[in-house]
Design an enzyme around this catalytic site. Structure first.
Site: not given
Ligand code: DON
Length: 561
Positions: A96, A371, A391, A442, A463-464
């Site tokens: 990370r 991601t 991100n 994260s 997907g955040g």
């Molecule tokens: O680490 C995390 O939770 C976020 N930075 C992930 C970002 C993400 O999945 C974007 N994708 N669609």
């Protein structure tokens, strides 16, 4: 009349539930790679064919994605890797990004203490110190078998010779062109053409040179020498914080994977600083007390229960999770079965709980102390599950001048002010406040499942905030609802994260009847025109063959033999 329009709107926005639930994905005899891009999957499969192991393939896929899938594949970002060797050893690598040394708690606030809009999301201040190259070097040193050079070389060739853009990638480059120009201090190869279209060849000369330095010098090819100088110069031009010392001091960290059981399965996932593994285990532990298999796939009852579990788990996430090197995360307390039962004590099968009535729980004290995901299984049965990111799509939109790669905007994953939602609407507090050298929380959830001691599934998603719920649903789709891997990935998804108190749902997640059933119970279900998650997974079939689940929401592809 208004009622009529409302009904019409509902019919047009809520589709019929997924029809391709029973689809089987690619089935191979020995080895498989599933990733966000067919060219990256092909690179990984080729490494496996040449006798490389799953870790070798993972390294090669990471670098290939940095070229062909620049939205999320990266050199300037970070990620998490979970692995399970065929002899059942498990390990987890945290690569990370970290806050630069000069970062501080109020760096995104003005004199009045208000959040400066966009500062943690776009531009130089949004970038954390990249972890990807050190992560790849460390995992290769510990578990790799082929020479390092051979794993980076396919990416060098892709960048130097160029590759054809998919329709989706051409569209995304066009959509981001303005931001690339605005936030980068020099013009990257990605904007050489003003309008990309499907089939155009994208050649990335500067990126190829950077990859050559990494190929020839390993860690030093990125954190020292010309690449480091280019990063620091970019930071100086754009008033960013990443320094030469930040780069030199960056180190990925080996952590003990988080493990737990769900029914007959052992779940192996990522511990903090990702909330993913912990939240997933909380969700699965809660689920084991409810007969979701009998209730059926995405029925009103099943979805209502899952939403209520998610509401409580995400409330915990907001308060209790952060970088374990800076904040004592009460992992055992949060996973305690009695604690989780208590969390569900005000759950009613009849109606939704108001998120205002749900506060983060009080678990036992801390024990002392855009991601992308890819899944790989090799011929020996070693498995690697990797989620890696910048991100947001294309990260901070800042290209390192002369080095041809994008920097992340991972700083936005910190809680930049208590109570201020990040890009994904997630809330946080002290546990995840910005601190010099700290890793931001994260949701990434690279996961491996065992059944009866044998490898069963490799799974994960971008997907955040929706990563955790996408992985949770995919696991239930297979283990409770008996869907094949591809069907489980195809299946419509929905998501709740405590705050905001809404359920996001893909159109194909619910039939109209179930959608209305959820509203009736009090859930504010919003049908989305966009999709949720992009799961890439592998299932070991009863006869030992491998079935891939490549997400049809993107260009994702399975490859193997
Ligand atoms: O680490 C995390 O939770 C976020 N930075 C992930 C970002 C993400 O999945 C974007 N994708 N669609």
């Amino acid at each position: 009349m208004r009622k009529f329009y409302l009904i019409l709107l509902l019919f047009s926005t809520v589709g019929c539930a997924s029809s391709n639930l029973n689809e089987r994905g690619l089935v191979t005899e020995q080895a498989m790679v599933v990733s966000a891009h067919p060219l990256a999957s092909a690179v990984g499969a080729d490494i496996l064919r040449r006798g490389g192991n799953a870790v070798d393939a993972a390294v090669a896929v990471q670098f290939a994605l940095a070229v062909v899938y620049p939205d999320a594949g990266n050199l300037g970002g970070g990620g998490f890797l979970v692995l399970r060797l065929q002899d059942r050893r498990i390990d987890a690598l945290d690569y990370r990004e970290k806050a630069p040394a000069a970062a501080h708690r109020n760096m995104y606030l003005n004199e009045k203490g208000e959040v400066i809009k966009g500062l943690s999301v776009k531009g130089h201040l949004a970038a954390g110190v990249p972890g990807t190259v050190d992560g790849m070097v460390q995992v290769h040193e510990k578990y790799g078998s082929l020479p390092w050079r051979e794993l980076v070389q396919p990416a060098v060739l892709l960048a130097a010779r160029g590759f054809p853009l998919t329709k989706l990638e051409a569209k995304k480059l066009n959509e981001n062109r303005k931001d690339f120009i605005r936030y980068s201090t020099q013009r990257p190869d990605f904007i050489l053409k003003s309008r990309w279209k499907k089939g155009d060849t994208l050649r990335l000369k500067e990126l190829a040179s950077t990859l050559e330095r990494i190929r020839d010098k390993g860690r030093a090819g990125f954190y020292e020498g010309p690449t480091a100088q280019l990063i620091v110069a970019e930071m100086q031009r754009g008033k960013g914080l990443i320094s030469k010392a930040d780069l030199q001091n960056y180190s990925a960290v080996w952590r003990s994977p988080l493990t737990g059981t769900y029914k007959d399965y052992t779940v192996i996932s990522m511990p903090p600083p990702s909330s993913g593994g912990l939240a997933l285990l909380q969700l699965l532990t809660i689920t084991s007390d409810y007969p979701v298999a009998d209730w059926g796939w995405n029925t009103t009852k099943t979805a209502h229960f899952m939403i209520e579990a998610e509401r409580r788990v995400y409330a915990d996430r907001a308060k209790h999770l952060g970088d374990p090197d800076f904040y004592q995360v009460p992992v055992a307390g949060l996973l305690d079965k009695t604690y989780l039962k208590r969390r569900m004590c005000n759950f009613s099968l009849k109606h939704a709980t108001d998120s205002d009535d749900i506060a983060p729980g009080e678990p036992g004290p801390p024990e002392a102390k855009h991601t992308t995901h890819y899944s790989i299984v090799d011929q020996q049965g070693n498995a690697v599950s990797v989620t890696t990111t910048l991100n947001s799509s294309f990260g901070s939109k800042v290209f390192v001048g002369g080095a041809g790669f994008l920097l992340n905007n991972e700083m936005d994953d910190f809680s930049i002010k208590p109570g201020h939602p990040n890009t994904y609407g997630l809330l946080g507090g002290d546990a995840n406040a910005v601190e010099s050298g700290k890793r931001m929380l994260s949701s990434m959830t690279p996961t491996i499942l065992e059944k009866d001691g044998n490898l069963f599934m490799v799974v994960g998603s971008p997907g955040g905030s929706t990563i955790i719920t996408s992985v949770y649903q995919t696991i239930l789709n297979v283990t409770a609802h008996n869907l094949p891997m591809q069907g489980a990935v195809n299946a419509g998804r929905f998501h709740h994260q405590w705050e905001p108190d809404v359920v996001l749902a893909e159109k194909k997640a619910f039939t109209l009847g179930r959608f209305l059933g959820l509203w009736w119970k009090g859930h504010k279900v919003i049908p989305l025109s966009r999709t949720i998650g992009r799961v890439d997974a592998i299932l070991v079939l009863p006869d030992g063959k491998l079935e891939g689940g490549a997400d049809p929401r993107g260009d994702d592809a399975a490859a193997g033999f």
